[in-house]
Design a protein around this motif. Structure first.
Motif, PDB file in Angstrom:
ATOM      1  N   PRO A 360       9.601   4.903   8.909  1.00  0.00           N
ATOM      2  CA  PRO A 360       9.583   3.430   9.097  1.00  0.00           C
ATOM      3  C   PRO A 360       8.285   2.920   9.707  1.00  0.00           C
ATOM      4  O   PRO A 360       7.752   1.892   9.280  1.00  0.00           O
ATOM      5  N   ARG A 361       7.765   3.629  10.704  1.00  0.00           N
ATOM      6  CA  ARG A 361       6.491   3.231  11.311  1.00  0.00           C
ATOM      7  C   ARG A 361       5.358   3.340  10.302  1.00  0.00           C
ATOM      8  O   ARG A 361       4.467   2.476  10.240  1.00  0.00           O
ATOM      9  N   PHE A 362       5.374   4.396   9.505  1.00  0.00           N
ATOM     10  CA  PHE A 362       4.371   4.615   8.472  1.00  0.00           C
ATOM     11  C   PHE A 362       4.396   3.463   7.472  1.00  0.00           C
ATOM     12  O   PHE A 362       3.350   2.946   7.070  1.00  0.00           O
ATOM     13  N   MET A 363       5.615   3.027   7.090  1.00  0.00           N
ATOM     14  CA  MET A 363       5.752   1.926   6.140  1.00  0.00           C
ATOM     15  C   MET A 363       5.271   0.613   6.746  1.00  0.00           C
ATOM     16  O   MET A 363       4.648  -0.203   6.062  1.00  0.00           O
ATOM     17  N   PHE A 364       5.539   0.404   8.036  1.00  0.00           N
ATOM     18  CA  PHE A 364       5.076  -0.818   8.697  1.00  0.00           C
ATOM     19  C   PHE A 364       3.554  -0.920   8.638  1.00  0.00           C
ATOM     20  O   PHE A 364       3.000  -1.990   8.359  1.00  0.00           O
ATOM     21  N   LEU A 365       2.878   0.196   8.886  1.00  0.00           N
ATOM     22  CA  LEU A 365       1.416   0.189   8.838  1.00  0.00           C
ATOM     23  C   LEU A 365       0.916  -0.088   7.421  1.00  0.00           C
ATOM     24  O   LEU A 365      -0.123  -0.726   7.230  1.00  0.00           O
ATOM     25  N   GLN A 366       1.678   0.359   6.429  1.00  0.00           N
ATOM     26  CA  GLN A 366       1.265   0.086   5.057  1.00  0.00           C
ATOM     27  C   GLN A 366       1.495  -1.375   4.681  1.00  0.00           C
ATOM     28  O   GLN A 366       0.792  -1.913   3.830  1.00  0.00           O
ATOM     29  N   VAL A 367       2.468  -2.004   5.301  1.00  0.00           N
ATOM     30  CA  VAL A 367       2.625  -3.453   5.116  1.00  0.00           C
ATOM     31  C   VAL A 367       1.387  -4.171   5.666  1.00  0.00           C
ATOM     32  O   VAL A 367       0.878  -5.114   5.057  1.00  0.00           O
ATOM     33  N   ARG A 368       0.888  -3.710   6.821  1.00  0.00           N
ATOM     34  CA  ARG A 368      -0.376  -4.248   7.334  1.00  0.00           C
ATOM     35  C   ARG A 368      -1.495  -4.042   6.319  1.00  0.00           C
ATOM     36  O   ARG A 368      -2.332  -4.929   6.110  1.00  0.00           O
ATOM     37  N   SER A 369      -1.504  -2.870   5.685  1.00  0.00           N
ATOM     38  CA  SER A 369      -2.522  -2.584   4.677  1.00  0.00           C
ATOM     39  C   SER A 369      -2.413  -3.546   3.509  1.00  0.00           C
ATOM     40  O   SER A 369      -3.422  -4.010   2.969  1.00  0.00           O
ATOM     41  N   LEU A 370      -1.171  -3.860   3.126  1.00  0.00           N
ATOM     42  CA  LEU A 370      -0.954  -4.800   2.026  1.00  0.00           C
ATOM     43  C   LEU A 370      -1.563  -6.158   2.345  1.00  0.00           C
ATOM     44  O   LEU A 370      -2.183  -6.799   1.493  1.00  0.00           O
ATOM     45  N   LEU A 371      -1.427  -6.595   3.580  1.00  0.00           N
ATOM     46  CA  LEU A 371      -1.972  -7.891   3.990  1.00  0.00           C
ATOM     47  C   LEU A 371      -3.497  -7.902   3.973  1.00  0.00           C
ATOM     48  O   LEU A 371      -4.120  -8.951   3.817  1.00  0.00           O
ATOM     49  N   LEU A 372      -4.094  -6.709   4.139  1.00  0.00           N
ATOM     50  CA  LEU A 372      -5.555  -6.601   4.139  1.00  0.00           C
ATOM     51  C   LEU A 372      -6.118  -6.251   2.757  1.00  0.00           C
ATOM     52  O   LEU A 372      -7.328  -6.227   2.582  1.00  0.00           O
ATOM     53  N   SER A 373      -5.243  -5.948   1.808  1.00  0.00           N
ATOM     54  CA  SER A 373      -5.699  -5.356   0.551  1.00  0.00           C
ATOM     55  C   SER A 373      -6.573  -6.283  -0.282  1.00  0.00           C
ATOM     56  O   SER A 373      -7.428  -5.818  -1.039  1.00  0.00           O
ATOM     57  N   ARG A 374      -6.387  -7.593  -0.154  1.00  0.00           N
ATOM     58  CA  ARG A 374      -7.174  -8.529  -0.975  1.00  0.00           C
ATOM     59  C   ARG A 374      -8.669  -8.349  -0.748  1.00  0.00           C
ATOM     60  O   ARG A 374      -9.471  -8.381  -1.681  1.00  0.00           O
ATOM     61  N   GLY A 375      -9.064  -8.154   0.512  1.00  0.00           N
ATOM     62  CA  GLY A 375     -10.483  -7.955   0.826  1.00  0.00           C
ATOM     63  C   GLY A 375     -10.775  -6.531   1.229  1.00  0.00           C
ATOM     64  O   GLY A 375     -11.705  -6.279   2.008  1.00  0.00           O
ATOM     65  N   ALA A 376     -10.001  -5.580   0.682  1.00  0.00           N
ATOM     66  CA  ALA A 376     -10.080  -4.192   1.145  1.00  0.00           C
ATOM     67  C   ALA A 376     -11.453  -3.571   0.953  1.00  0.00           C
ATOM     68  O   ALA A 376     -11.929  -2.823   1.810  1.00  0.00           O
ATOM     69  N   ASN A 377     -12.098  -3.851  -0.154  1.00  0.00           N
ATOM     70  CA  ASN A 377     -13.381  -3.197  -0.424  1.00  0.00           C
ATOM     71  C   ASN A 377     -14.496  -3.689   0.499  1.00  0.00           C
ATOM     72  O   ASN A 377     -15.578  -3.095   0.546  1.00  0.00           O
TER      73      ASN A 377
END
Length: 402
Positions: A360-377
């Motif tokens: 669950p904690r791992f998935m929460f951090l990936q949700v954070r990643s999703l929010l940052l993914s638009r400008g990820a590069n």
């Protein structure tokens, strides 16, 4: 069709699209157990000429260990090309004539540009090339195992990336993810007559095929492997999966590293999932098992995304008292069973198994990643490497590591 009927049909469609990923791995596994695809036997042994391309961007701390592991390969016919892009190369001193250190005059900031920089500086025309990340360590039998696949007639091969470090919970969960994907997107797909997905390193190709697929494309940011695998399968080739061609890969050790890395990966899925639709469509039109199975695999979103969507659908069915509740519960049961088959295998390191309570904690951090993914590069071009484990420090190269 009435308005009510339309919304019911729309609801069912959305749920099917969200939930089929829960059951697909287990379905493929059952078919895999019932009927594995027969592969061609290797022809007479041939010692192919390899170019081993090691790419580094801004950081070279782990390069010496990577190169030293490659110099220990039980093989003779290869040259190592270290492309140190935007790097200080003062610490890259190798006495072995099989190592060529290249430092581009201008910043390349691209995996494929680094690869072609190496290709354009080959000391001889190598038949094959294999790509290794600067944090990877190669098993001594790596090239011998790749030869088995090339001698069987394949032009592209993906090996296995095992964990180099299991020093944190995040590293263990990252390793669990790799076990899952190597099994379903590697072994199962390959044995069903399709192609293994490419993993960014620990992969090899005929030099001619690599050039044919990417030489006319300028790929920036993450995801060159997504473009490459689409180009290969679209041309009618299969990507072999070789479980014995092992490289040890650094797993993400901390939350900040995880979030930035996953943001780039999520960005690449949104950018390149369209390839899955076109390949699946081509597979249906051409009655091509390779393209169809590979295409539907590429359309699958990252694990945490379809799990969250599925949980939302389940919750909605429970709240509305809808008859689909039992179907969703069955779907989650199928996913758990499918996940457990490779990850809870007796050979899996017990540290990985113990880390699963932190999903669950791992998935929460990936949700954070999703929010940052638009400008990820824009976050970073490459993952920062921290672990300096050497090949001799890996306890058991055949099974688990740490």
């Amino acid at each position: 069709m009435t308005t009510t009927s339309f919304f019911i049909a729309l609801s069912i469609t959305i749920q099917v699209l969200a939930g089929y990923n829960l059951v697909l791995p287990l379905v493929l596994y059952i078919i895999y157990q019932l009927k594995r695809h027969r592969h061609p036997a290797p022809t007479a042994a041939k010692e192919w000429d390899y170019a081993i391309i090691v790419t580094a961007y801004e950081q070279t701390d782990t390069v010496p260990a990577a190169v030293n592991s490659l110099l220990q390969l039980d093989y003779n016919n290869y040259i190592i090309y270290v492309v140190a892009d935007k790097c200080d190369v003062s610490n890259l001193k190798f006495d072995d004539e099989r190592v060529v250190v290249l430092r581009p005059e201008e910043t390349l900031a691209s995996n494929t540009r680094s690869h072609f920089y190496a290709i354009n500086h080959f000391v001889r025309q190598h038949e094959l090339l294999t790509i290794i990340d600067s944090d990877n360590l190669a098993d001594p039998e790596y090239l011998n195992e790749l030869n088995r696949s090339f001698n069987a007639g394949f032009s592209a091969v993906q090996g296995v990336r095992k964990a180099k470090n299991l020093d944190t919970t995040f590293a263990c969960l990252d390793a669990a993810r790799d076990i899952y994907y190597h099994f379903y997107d590697g072994s199962v797909l390959y044995h069903l007559g399709s192609s293994a997905t490419l993993a960014g390193s620990g992969m090899a190709f005929t030099t001619a095929l690599y050039r044919e697929c990417l030489e006319r494309l300028d790929i920036s940011g993450a995801g060159f492997d997504k473009v490459l695998q689409n180009e290969i399968v679209s041309r009618g080739h299969r990507i072999a999966f070789n479980e014995g061609a092992i490289v040890y890969d650094e797993k993400t050790s901390n939350s900040e590293q995880l979030v930035k890395q996953r943001a780039r990966w999520i960005n690449t899925w949104f950018k390149y999932c369209k390839y899955g639709l076109s390949l699946a469509g081509a597979g249906i039109r051409q009655w091509d098992r390779n393209k169809f199975l590979f295409g539907i695999t590429l359309m699958r979103p990252p694990l945490f995304i379809f799990l969250i969507l599925s949980a939302i659908c389940l919750g909605a069915n429970v709240l509305l008292g809808a008859p689909g509740t039992m179907a969703w519960l069955a779907g989650f049961a199928c996913f758990i069973a499918g996940f457990a088959i490779p990850v809870l295998h007796p050979s899996t390191d017990k540290r990985i198994v113990r880390s699963l309570v932190n999903i669950p904690r791992f998935m929460f951090l990936q949700v954070r990643s999703l929010l940052l993914s638009r400008g990820a590069n824009k976050l970073s071009v490459a993952t920062r490497h921290y672990n300096k484990t050497t090949l001799s420090e890996i306890k058991d190269p055949g099974t688990s590591v740490g």
